[in-house]
Every structure is written in C-alpha cells, then in structure tokens.
Design a protein around this motif. Structure first.
Motif, mmCIF file in Angstrom:
data_model
loop_
_atom_site.group_PDB
_atom_site.id
_atom_site.type_symbol
_atom_site.label_atom_id
_atom_site.label_comp_id
_atom_site.label_asym_id
_atom_site.label_seq_id
_atom_site.Cartn_x
_atom_site.Cartn_y
_atom_site.Cartn_z
ATOM 1 N N HIS A 69 0.845 -1.195 0.000
ATOM 2 C CA HIS A 69 0.000 0.000 0.000
ATOM 3 C C HIS A 69 0.879 1.243 0.000
ATOM 4 O O HIS A 69 1.889 1.297 0.707
ATOM 5 C CB HIS A 69 -0.922 0.000 1.221
ATOM 6 C CG HIS A 69 -1.971 -1.057 1.149
ATOM 7 N ND1 HIS A 69 -3.179 -0.864 0.524
ATOM 8 C CD2 HIS A 69 -1.978 -2.343 1.590
ATOM 9 C CE1 HIS A 69 -3.887 -1.976 0.586
ATOM 10 N NE2 HIS A 69 -3.180 -2.896 1.232
ATOM 11 N N SER A 70 0.476 2.243 -0.798
ATOM 12 C CA SER A 70 1.253 3.481 -0.882
ATOM 13 C C SER A 70 0.524 4.620 -0.190
ATOM 14 O O SER A 70 -0.655 4.514 0.154
ATOM 15 C CB SER A 70 1.522 3.844 -2.345
ATOM 16 O OG SER A 70 0.388 4.457 -2.910
ATOM 17 N N THR A 71 1.238 5.722 -0.037
ATOM 18 C CA THR A 71 0.686 6.892 0.628
ATOM 19 C C THR A 71 -0.415 7.569 -0.194
ATOM 20 O O THR A 71 -1.131 8.417 0.325
ATOM 21 C CB THR A 71 1.793 7.906 0.971
ATOM 22 O OG1 THR A 71 2.644 8.087 -0.172
ATOM 23 C CG2 THR A 71 2.629 7.433 2.142
ATOM 24 N N ASN A 72 -0.558 7.206 -1.463
ATOM 25 C CA ASN A 72 -1.657 7.785 -2.255
ATOM 26 C C ASN A 72 -2.877 6.866 -2.290
ATOM 27 O O ASN A 72 -3.818 7.107 -3.038
ATOM 28 C CB ASN A 72 -1.196 8.144 -3.673
ATOM 29 C CG ASN A 72 -0.865 6.933 -4.524
ATOM 30 O OD1 ASN A 72 -1.016 5.797 -4.093
ATOM 31 N ND2 ASN A 72 -0.394 7.178 -5.728
ATOM 32 N N GLY A 73 -2.849 5.784 -1.479
ATOM 33 C CA GLY A 73 -4.000 4.903 -1.361
ATOM 34 C C GLY A 73 -4.027 3.745 -2.348
ATOM 35 O O GLY A 73 -4.918 2.904 -2.289
ATOM 36 N N SER A 106 1.273 6.640 9.254
ATOM 37 C CA SER A 106 2.546 7.230 9.684
ATOM 38 C C SER A 106 3.319 7.757 8.481
ATOM 39 O O SER A 106 3.894 8.848 8.524
ATOM 40 C CB SER A 106 3.408 6.193 10.415
ATOM 41 O OG SER A 106 2.766 5.753 11.577
ATOM 42 N N LEU A 107 3.342 6.970 7.409
ATOM 43 C CA LEU A 107 4.056 7.396 6.205
ATOM 44 C C LEU A 107 3.409 8.626 5.577
ATOM 45 O O LEU A 107 4.106 9.511 5.075
ATOM 46 C CB LEU A 107 4.139 6.245 5.189
ATOM 47 C CG LEU A 107 5.040 5.089 5.601
ATOM 48 C CD1 LEU A 107 4.929 3.944 4.596
ATOM 49 C CD2 LEU A 107 6.491 5.536 5.743
ATOM 50 N N LYS A 108 2.068 8.693 5.609
ATOM 51 C CA LYS A 108 1.368 9.879 5.074
ATOM 52 C C LYS A 108 1.765 11.125 5.874
ATOM 53 O O LYS A 108 2.026 12.182 5.308
ATOM 54 C CB LYS A 108 -0.153 9.681 5.130
ATOM 55 C CG LYS A 108 -0.704 8.845 4.010
ATOM 56 C CD LYS A 108 -2.233 8.823 4.120
ATOM 57 C CE LYS A 108 -2.838 8.011 3.010
ATOM 58 N NZ LYS A 108 -4.299 7.940 3.112
ATOM 59 N N ALA A 109 1.797 11.003 7.194
ATOM 60 C CA ALA A 109 2.171 12.138 8.047
ATOM 61 C C ALA A 109 3.619 12.553 7.781
ATOM 62 O O ALA A 109 3.931 13.750 7.701
ATOM 63 C CB ALA A 109 1.976 11.781 9.517
ATOM 64 N N PHE A 110 4.493 11.584 7.623
ATOM 65 C CA PHE A 110 5.914 11.815 7.332
ATOM 66 C C PHE A 110 6.045 12.552 6.001
ATOM 67 O O PHE A 110 6.736 13.572 5.900
ATOM 68 C CB PHE A 110 6.619 10.456 7.297
ATOM 69 C CG PHE A 110 8.096 10.469 7.052
ATOM 70 C CD1 PHE A 110 8.948 11.319 7.737
ATOM 71 C CD2 PHE A 110 8.652 9.570 6.148
ATOM 72 C CE1 PHE A 110 10.329 11.287 7.522
ATOM 73 C CE2 PHE A 110 10.019 9.525 5.930
ATOM 74 C CZ PHE A 110 10.858 10.390 6.612
ATOM 75 N N LYS A 111 5.353 12.056 4.984
ATOM 76 C CA LYS A 111 5.403 12.656 3.645
ATOM 77 C C LYS A 111 4.879 14.094 3.681
ATOM 78 O O LYS A 111 5.475 15.001 3.107
ATOM 79 C CB LYS A 111 4.576 11.812 2.667
ATOM 80 C CG LYS A 111 4.599 12.360 1.270
ATOM 81 C CD LYS A 111 3.776 11.533 0.313
ATOM 82 C CE LYS A 111 3.837 12.241 -1.027
ATOM 83 N NZ LYS A 111 2.912 11.823 -1.982
#
Length: 154
Positions: free
Chosen positions: A18-22, A80-85
């Motif tokens: 899964h990626s940060t863009n869903g 967490s990765l979305k917040a980091f990005k």
C-alpha cells in the motif's frame, strides 16, 4: 531465520504494498515500462531517513530523466508514512511493508528490531535485479550521485 539478499542478475521478487496515495503498488506493474529503484529505509521521522527521503524529492527529476521510478519502502503503517510525507513535503510516494513481506523477500529485515536495514535495489524493465547495496548499519545511506551513477550503467 537467515535472510538472503537476492543476487544481481536474478529476477527481483515481486510484492504488493500500500502506498501513501491509497493505491496498491506491485513491482510487476512496472515490467516493460520503467526501471525501478527500491529504497528500503528503517523508520519514518528518523534523521537519516528524513534526509534521504527529502533528497529523493529534491533529485526526483534526475531519476525520472533516466527512466527510473523511485519506490521508498518502510515497515511503517500507511498513516505514519502519510504524516511523514506531508510534514516534509515529499514528492515521492512511500510504500508500507507493514507485514514485512517485501523486507523479508529482499533480505533486509532485521529480526532483532523488526524493521528493515537501509538498502537499495535497482531493477531493470525486464524485472531483473541489476544492482544492490545493503548498508552496514541503518544510520548510513548512499548519496543520490552514487545511485545515479549505477543507474547510468543500465
């Protein structure tokens, strides 16, 4: 359990992450279309990882100009990765290997800490591993200039 890094010249292990863009990203989706740099990194919000991901954003066009898609992978969960990005305004999508399947397949998971060591895998359009580098410790990283020099050899 001893993990083994795939050999250069062998087929790169596929994955679905899964990626940060869903979206769900697989290595197979790039076959015949683009070279891929898999960049395993230990944990979001740590100093070396932050510097590395920001450098990928800064040099994004240098990778794209050489026909390479950069796929950073960490064991962090997608939120967490979305917040980091978002916090560091990163231009690259980050992939979550929360179940540690890709880290195990590429031999980078450190079982004692349960996160991945920092490592790089360059996969060509045919899905063959062309270059890899696993850091001695998670706190060190390759410079983009070194990675781009390896890409130029494709």
């Amino acid at each position: 359990m001893t993990l083994t890094v795939p050999a250069v010249g062998s087929p790169a292990p596929d994955f679905s992450l899964h990626s940060t863009n869903g979206e769900v990203v697989t290595l197979a989706q790039f076959k015949g279309k683009a070279n891929v740099l898999l960049a395993f990194f230990p944990l979001a919000f740590t100093s070396t990882c932050t510097a590395e991901m920001c450098a990928f954003t800064e040099d994004y066009s240098s990778f794209a100009d050489q026909g390479v898609v950069v796929l950073p992978v960490s064991v962090d969960a997608v939120p967490s990765l979305k917040a980091f990005k978002t916090q560091y305004n990163m231009g690259v999508e980050l992939l979550s290997d929360f179940k540690r399947e890709a880290s195990r397949a590429y031999g980078t998971l450190m079982e004692s800490t349960f996160f991945s060591n920092r490592a790089y895998f360059l996969v060509d359009k045919a899905g063959v591993l062309r270059w890899s580098y696993v850091e001695e410790t998670p706190g060190t990283k390759r410079e983009n200039s070194e990675i781009l020099a390896e890409i130029a050899k494709l």
